[in-house]
Structures are given as structure tokens and as C-alpha cells.
Design a protein around this motif. Structure first.
Motif, PDB file in Angstrom:
ATOM      1  N   VAL A 225       0.863  -1.183   0.000  1.00 38.64           N
ATOM      2  CA  VAL A 225       0.000   0.000   0.000  1.00 38.64           C
ATOM      3  C   VAL A 225       0.899   1.232   0.000  1.00 38.64           C
ATOM      4  CG1 VAL A 225      -1.662   1.387   1.298  1.00 38.64           C
ATOM      5  CG2 VAL A 225      -1.913  -1.097   1.236  1.00 38.64           C
ATOM      6  N   VAL A 226       0.581   2.185  -0.866  1.00 42.03           N
ATOM      7  CA  VAL A 226       1.259   3.482  -0.864  1.00 42.03           C
ATOM      8  C   VAL A 226       0.192   4.561  -0.836  1.00 42.03           C
ATOM      9  CG1 VAL A 226       2.720   5.087  -2.136  1.00 42.03           C
ATOM     10  CG2 VAL A 226       3.279   2.646  -2.122  1.00 42.03           C
ATOM     11  N   ALA A 227       0.315   5.495   0.112  1.00 42.35           N
ATOM     12  CA  ALA A 227      -0.608   6.632   0.196  1.00 42.35           C
ATOM     13  C   ALA A 227       0.196   7.918   0.118  1.00 42.35           C
ATOM     14  CB  ALA A 227      -1.402   6.580   1.496  1.00 42.35           C
ATOM     15  N   ILE A 228      -0.290   8.864  -0.672  1.00 45.76           N
ATOM     16  CA  ILE A 228       0.413  10.120  -0.935  1.00 45.76           C
ATOM     17  C   ILE A 228      -0.530  11.307  -0.768  1.00 45.76           C
ATOM     18  CG2 ILE A 228       1.625  11.463  -2.717  1.00 45.76           C
ATOM     19  CD1 ILE A 228       2.500   8.932  -4.013  1.00 45.76           C
TER      20      ILE A 228
ATOM     21  N   PRO B  34      -3.738 -17.378  -9.604  1.00 45.53           N
ATOM     22  CA  PRO B  34      -4.702 -16.287  -9.403  1.00 45.53           C
ATOM     23  C   PRO B  34      -4.077 -14.934  -9.719  1.00 45.53           C
ATOM     24  CG  PRO B  34      -4.765 -17.818  -7.555  1.00 45.53           C
ATOM     25  CD  PRO B  34      -3.568 -18.193  -8.381  1.00 45.53           C
ATOM     26  N   PRO B  35      -4.865 -13.991 -10.190  1.00 49.19           N
ATOM     27  CA  PRO B  35      -4.336 -12.687 -10.621  1.00 49.19           C
ATOM     28  C   PRO B  35      -3.918 -11.799  -9.448  1.00 49.19           C
ATOM     29  CG  PRO B  35      -6.718 -12.654 -10.675  1.00 49.19           C
ATOM     30  CD  PRO B  35      -6.332 -14.075 -10.365  1.00 49.19           C
ATOM     31  N   HIS B  36      -3.043 -10.831  -9.744  1.00 48.85           N
ATOM     32  CA  HIS B  36      -2.766  -9.756  -8.795  1.00 48.85           C
ATOM     33  C   HIS B  36      -3.922  -8.761  -8.907  1.00 48.85           C
ATOM     34  CE1 HIS B  36       1.060 -11.546  -8.321  1.00 48.85           C
ATOM     35  NE2 HIS B  36       1.663 -10.988  -9.360  1.00 48.85           N
ATOM     36  N   VAL B  37      -4.350  -8.209  -7.778  1.00 49.41           N
ATOM     37  CA  VAL B  37      -5.495  -7.300  -7.807  1.00 49.41           C
ATOM     38  C   VAL B  37      -5.116  -5.923  -7.271  1.00 49.41           C
ATOM     39  CG1 VAL B  37      -7.200  -9.143  -7.708  1.00 49.41           C
ATOM     40  CG2 VAL B  37      -6.317  -8.190  -5.569  1.00 49.41           C
ATOM     41  N   TRP B  38      -5.751  -4.893  -7.837  1.00 47.85           N
ATOM     42  CA  TRP B  38      -5.387  -3.505  -7.581  1.00 47.85           C
ATOM     43  C   TRP B  38      -6.597  -2.640  -7.238  1.00 47.85           C
ATOM     44  CZ3 TRP B  38      -0.510  -1.138  -8.062  1.00 47.85           C
ATOM     45  CH2 TRP B  38       0.506  -1.887  -8.670  1.00 47.85           C
ATOM     46  N   PHE B  39      -6.286  -1.538  -6.564  1.00 47.79           N
ATOM     47  CA  PHE B  39      -7.253  -0.440  -6.461  1.00 47.79           C
ATOM     48  C   PHE B  39      -6.457   0.839  -6.267  1.00 47.79           C
ATOM     49  CE2 PHE B  39     -10.592   2.231  -4.438  1.00 47.79           C
ATOM     50  CZ  PHE B  39     -11.549   2.121  -5.441  1.00 47.79           C
ATOM     51  N   VAL B  40      -6.766   1.856  -7.084  1.00 46.74           N
ATOM     52  CA  VAL B  40      -6.143   3.176  -6.976  1.00 46.74           C
ATOM     53  C   VAL B  40      -7.258   4.181  -6.718  1.00 46.74           C
ATOM     54  CG1 VAL B  40      -4.785   4.955  -8.130  1.00 46.74           C
ATOM     55  CG2 VAL B  40      -4.283   2.525  -8.543  1.00 46.74           C
TER      56      VAL B  40
ATOM     57  N   ILE C 190      -5.699  12.689   0.099  1.00 43.52           N
ATOM     58  CA  ILE C 190      -4.942  11.442   0.107  1.00 43.52           C
ATOM     59  C   ILE C 190      -5.234  10.646  -1.155  1.00 43.52           C
ATOM     60  CG2 ILE C 190      -6.757  10.317   1.480  1.00 43.52           C
ATOM     61  CD1 ILE C 190      -4.566   8.502   2.682  1.00 43.52           C
ATOM     62  N   ALA C 191      -4.180  10.105  -1.757  1.00 48.28           N
ATOM     63  CA  ALA C 191      -4.308   9.184  -2.891  1.00 48.28           C
ATOM     64  C   ALA C 191      -3.681   7.867  -2.466  1.00 48.28           C
ATOM     65  CB  ALA C 191      -3.606   9.732  -4.123  1.00 48.28           C
ATOM     66  N   VAL C 192      -4.349   6.764  -2.767  1.00 48.70           N
ATOM     67  CA  VAL C 192      -3.921   5.447  -2.288  1.00 48.70           C
ATOM     68  C   VAL C 192      -3.846   4.452  -3.437  1.00 48.70           C
ATOM     69  CG1 VAL C 192      -4.389   3.553  -0.678  1.00 48.70           C
ATOM     70  CG2 VAL C 192      -5.073   5.889  -0.079  1.00 48.70           C
ATOM     71  N   ALA C 193      -2.765   3.673  -3.461  1.00 54.82           N
ATOM     72  CA  ALA C 193      -2.641   2.552  -4.399  1.00 54.82           C
ATOM     73  C   ALA C 193      -2.456   1.284  -3.582  1.00 54.82           C
ATOM     74  CB  ALA C 193      -1.464   2.744  -5.336  1.00 54.82           C
ATOM     75  N   VAL C 194      -3.217   0.260  -3.926  1.00 48.66           N
ATOM     76  CA  VAL C 194      -3.161  -1.031  -3.232  1.00 48.66           C
ATOM     77  C   VAL C 194      -2.948  -2.137  -4.252  1.00 48.66           C
ATOM     78  CG1 VAL C 194      -4.404  -2.691  -1.796  1.00 48.66           C
ATOM     79  CG2 VAL C 194      -4.756  -0.235  -1.435  1.00 48.66           C
TER      80      VAL C 194
END
Length: 487
Positions: free
Chosen positions: A158-161, A434-440, A450-454
């Protein structure tokens, strides 16, 4: 003086001059680079006996030096254990090495930075023991804790900016490790701990947030493709685009389907760009990327930071968008598959740029450097990397990302009373994995803080039953809630 002697004298003088020039170059020009090199044991030796300064988060010291009765005099203590391990790194006497912020800010923490000269003189006059300065980080403890707990035992990051400044609010990589085990002065125990960690199949020493093997971004890459489509045409979110159930790119027989092999929109083969985005259809964006063209798609990626190695001051591996070998390759690239490889930091920067009306801010994690008395030496100033898109295009993408959370695949990130913007992604690997899963995402959408990438590897605990919306979006939601609730 005869000719042979003059020649010999000239040669000796030239050699002496070359030696002095090289010595000066090494001692003054290359010194900072050599001192920060992890292989330079002399740098570590010089720090022995120094009370290294603390690493601080929100006014609390998460790393301190404790006096001990052994030849090293001080033991480094990581009070938060594994929670900040991939950020702080470790200072190890057993391995003669240091990593993370311990390495990147060693000059301040170890007291050798030129900015601490006055402090050094005062210590010499008073006869007090040598102390290092302190480093204060931009991290938000609530967001960091929420990210760590939400990822749990799953592999991911997780990265939050802060979109407006580039300040890193949370940076988590799991699984993690306890730096105290590597920092111990018990050499045998430290070597045993490193051996166990380095052979662990889950690779806890790898910082997945900033590097590692990188990941295909899946449908989160459609944020970039949509940007390129809008920037290079007169499209708007209401524009109608082609969206067939399947599409075969030029030069191949491989068909691209929409997720779940479902129809996009009403199945007519034509939908609004907004509908294609919130449903995360593949065919409109594969076709859109090919229509934009490889050269302009690559240029758009570079505007977001692809190909750039950022220093926070930790090194962020450059994300990759190699020149497509064909239109069929570009079609797959345009939906975040094929050759695209990214770090979670890069995807957070894309989300943050959209939130910041198109401006990419350089990420940074050091808030301030301080003396041992906590007087400020330096404060990091926000710095623009560049403009990735027009303000109008940014507003269009913001609108579509809000719609994705309100009525699309990102609905599990919705927060009552807060307008959240987001984009899901599911990056396929192969038929047996199984796939890698994301949410931005970012929030509040009308005034982003705040902006978050998971990213969660192999869909985490959900396995084949997971996707970006069900696995990654709830993690981002918890991080956003924790940050907004604490700020």
C-alpha cells in the motif's frame, strides 16, 4: 638540465598531478556516493560509538539508540518492529550494512553531515559524547497502521500520498520483518535471522511498495489510457465509443474479451466512455490505445513518471512501458497487461496526479532533518515533477473515477459522507495462478487530501474468487478512513 632529465621530470610531475586530481575527485566529488554505498564497511565502522539520532513519525521516535555495555556502545532499537521495517531499514554491525532511511539519511543520523558541523564543535568543546541528528518522516501513523492491518497476512503493498505535496502518508510492504533481529549485536543471532529471512519463499526482505519484481497493473492502467485518449482527441466522458463484446487487434488472431466475457453496457457495441470506464470494459480501451498510437501512449506514460527512478530518498524502481512491438501488443498494453510493469508507488502517483488536476508531484518521505537538540536543519519543499495532462482532462478522469465508486466496480470503497474516486484492476498472470489485484483511489474527490494505491498478490486470501473491487478496494477504504479521521 639535459633533455632526458627534463622528460623524466615532466613525466613525474604529470603523474603527481594526475594522482592529486584523482585523490581530490574521490575525496570530495565521489565522497557522498561512496559513503552511502551499502558495501562501504568503513562508513559503518565510523559510526561505531556514536549515538545515532532517532527516526521520528508524528512527533514519536520509532527508532532510537540505547546505551549498552559492549564495544559498540549503542544498540539500535526499532520500537515499531515490522510496521515500518521497509522504510527505516536496519543498521547492522553483524553484517556491516545499513538499509532504508538508515542508509539514505546516514549522514544526519550518524552525525557526519556537514550541516551538523556546529554541533560537532560544541561536542568537542564540552567533551560530550558524539550524537547524530534526527530525521522526521511524513508518514501518518493512523494510515500506516490501517494499511498494515488491512493487508494482514497477504502479500502486497500500500502506498498513500498527499496529492498536492507528494508527501508519503503510508508505505507498507507485506510480509515484513523485525529489524531488531538484524540489528542485534549478537552476530550469530543476526546471521541466523538474515539467513532465515533471505531464504523465506514469501520474500519478506523485498520492498514491494518501491520495487521488487514489479507488477502488471491490470485495469488500473486504464486511467493512463483514458488520459491519452482524452488528451489526443475531442472525447469527453459522455462521448460514445466502440465497445464490442470481443475485438481482434490487427496482426493477431488473439481475441480480447471484456471481463467475465460480458457485454459492455447494453450490448449494442457502443457505450459512453464513462460507462466503459466504470464497467472496466477491455475492448474500448484496447481499441483506444491503438488509435492513440504507441508513440503518444509512451509519451503519456513518461509524463506520469514511467522510466524515471525517483528518490524519496529511498530508491523507487522505474516503471516500465517498453515500445510496443506491434499493434496487438499495444492493445494489450493499453489494458495493463502484456509488457507493462509498475510499482505501487507509480500507480499512487498516477492517482495523485489526477487528483491534483493533472500535476505530478515528486514523492518524498523525509519531512525534516534535525540536530540532536531537534533544531531544524532542513525542511523538504514540495517539488513538481511535471504536468501529465490538462486540467480539463483531469476533471474528466476525476468524474469517471467518482462514478466508478458510486456505481461501478469500485463500489466497495464508498464511504458515507465522503466522495471517493477510484479504479479497480485485476492483472491476469496465467491459467494456473490467481491474478494480482489492484485499487487506486483518492478522497475527498472535491478536495483531495490522500491518494492510495493497493496491490494484493494472487488475490490474497480470496484466491480465484477475488478481484480488485472485492479485495483491494476495501483496503484502500480503510486507509482513507483512518487518515481522514486522524487529520
Amino acid at each position: 638540465m639535459n633533455r632526458p632529465i627534463r622528460r623524466m621530470a615532466s613525466l613525474v610531475f604529470a603523474m603527481f598531478l594526475a594522482l592529486m586530481t584523482m585523490a581530490t575527485y574521490v575525496q570530495y566529488v565521489q565522497a557522498p556516493k561512496l559513503n552511502s554505498d551499502a558495501r562501504n564497511a568503513r562508513t559503518l565502522y565510523r559510526e561505531y560509538g556514536t549515538e545515532r539520532g532517532p527516526i521520528i513519525v508524528d512527533g514519536e521516535s520509532i527508532v532510537v539508540s540505547t546505551a549498552v555495555d559492549d564495544p559498540y556502545k549503542y544498540q539500535r532499537e526499532y520500537k515499531a518492529g515490522s510496521s515500518y521495517a521497509h522504510i527505516t531499514g536496519y543498521f547492522s554491525t553483524a553484517h556491516n550494512s545499513m538499509t532504508g532511511i538508515e542508509r539514505a539519511e546516514n549522514g544526519v543520523l550518524g552525525g557526519s553531515d556537514s550541516a551538523l558541523t556546529t554541533q560537532r564543535i560544541q561536542e568537542m568543546i564540552s567533551g560530550s559524547h558524539r550524537k547524530g541528528g534526527a530525521v522526521s518522516l511524513t508518514l501518518n501513523p493512523a494510515a500506516q497502521k490501517a494499511a498494515t492491518e488491512a493487508l494482514g497476512n497477504q502479500r502486497g503493498a500500500v502506498v498513500a500520498i498527499n496529492p498536492k505535496t507528494g508527501a508519503i502518508l503510508a508505505q507498507v510492504s507485506t510480509p515484513s520483518y523485525d529489524p531488531n533481529q538484524l540489528a542485534t549485536h549478537d552476530s550469530k543471532a543476526a546471521r541466523a535471522a538474515y539467513s532465515q529471512l533471505s531464504t523465506d519463499k514469501t520474500r519478506p526482505l523485498v520492498n514491494r511498495a518501491l520495487g521488487g519484481d514489479q507488477y502488471a497493473p491490470g485495469s488500473t492502467f486504464k486511467m493512463l489510457t483514458a488520459t491519452a485518449m482524452l488528451e489526443n482527441s475531442d472525447l469527453t466522458p459522455d462521448s460514445i465509443v466502440d465497445a464490442p463484446d470481443t475485438w481482434t487487434p490487427p496482426g493477431t488472431t488473439h481475441k480480447i474479451d471484456n471481463p467475465g466475457e460480458l457485454s459492455c453496457g447494453d450490448g449494442s457495441g457502443r457505450v459512453s466512455l464513462r460507462q466503459a470506464f466504470i464497467q472496466s470494459c477491455n475492448t474500448p480501451f484496447a481499441m483506444g490505445g491503438v488509435n492513440v498510437g504507441g508513440e503518444k501512449m509512451l509519451a503519456q506514460a513518461k509524463k506520469f513518471g514511467f522510466g524515471t527512478t525517483f528518490e524519496t530518498p529511498q530508491t523507487v524502481s522505474s516503471s516500465r512501458f517498453p515500445e510496443p512491438s506491434s499493434k496487438s501488443a499495444l492493445a494489450m498494453d493499453s489494458i495493463g497487461q502484456q509488457d507493462i510493469r509498475v510499482t505501487p508507488m507509480q500507480m499512487a502517483l498516477i492517482g495523485a496526479a489526477i487528483a491534483n488536476d493533472g500535476v505530478v508531484m515528486e514523492p518524498h518521505i523525509v519531512k525534516q532533518t534535525l540536530t540532536s537538540d531537534l533544531d531544524v536543519i532542513s525542511t523538504t519543499k514540495p517539488k513538481e515533477f511535471g504536468r501529465a495532462m490538462s486540467k480539463t482532462t483531469a476533471k474528466h478522469i476525476q468524474e469517471m473515477m467518482v462514478a466508478d465508486v458510486e456505481s461501478g466496480t469500485g463500489h466497495r470503497a464508498a464511504i458515507s459522507g465522503v466522495k471517493v474516486a477510484g479504479k479497480t484492476g485485476t492483472a491476469e498472470i496465467n491459467a494456473s495462478t490467481p491474478p494480482h489485484v489492484w485499487f487506486v483511489s483518492f478522497a475527498p474527490a472535491d478536495d483531495p487530501k490522500i491518494a492510495v494505491a493497493v496491490v494484493v498478490e494472487n488475490s490474497g486470501n480470496a484466491g480465484w474468487n477475488g478481484d480488485g473491487g472485492s479485495v483491494a478496494a476495501p483496503i484502500a477504504k480503510k486507509v482513507i478512513q483512518a487518515y481522514l479521521g486522524s487529520s
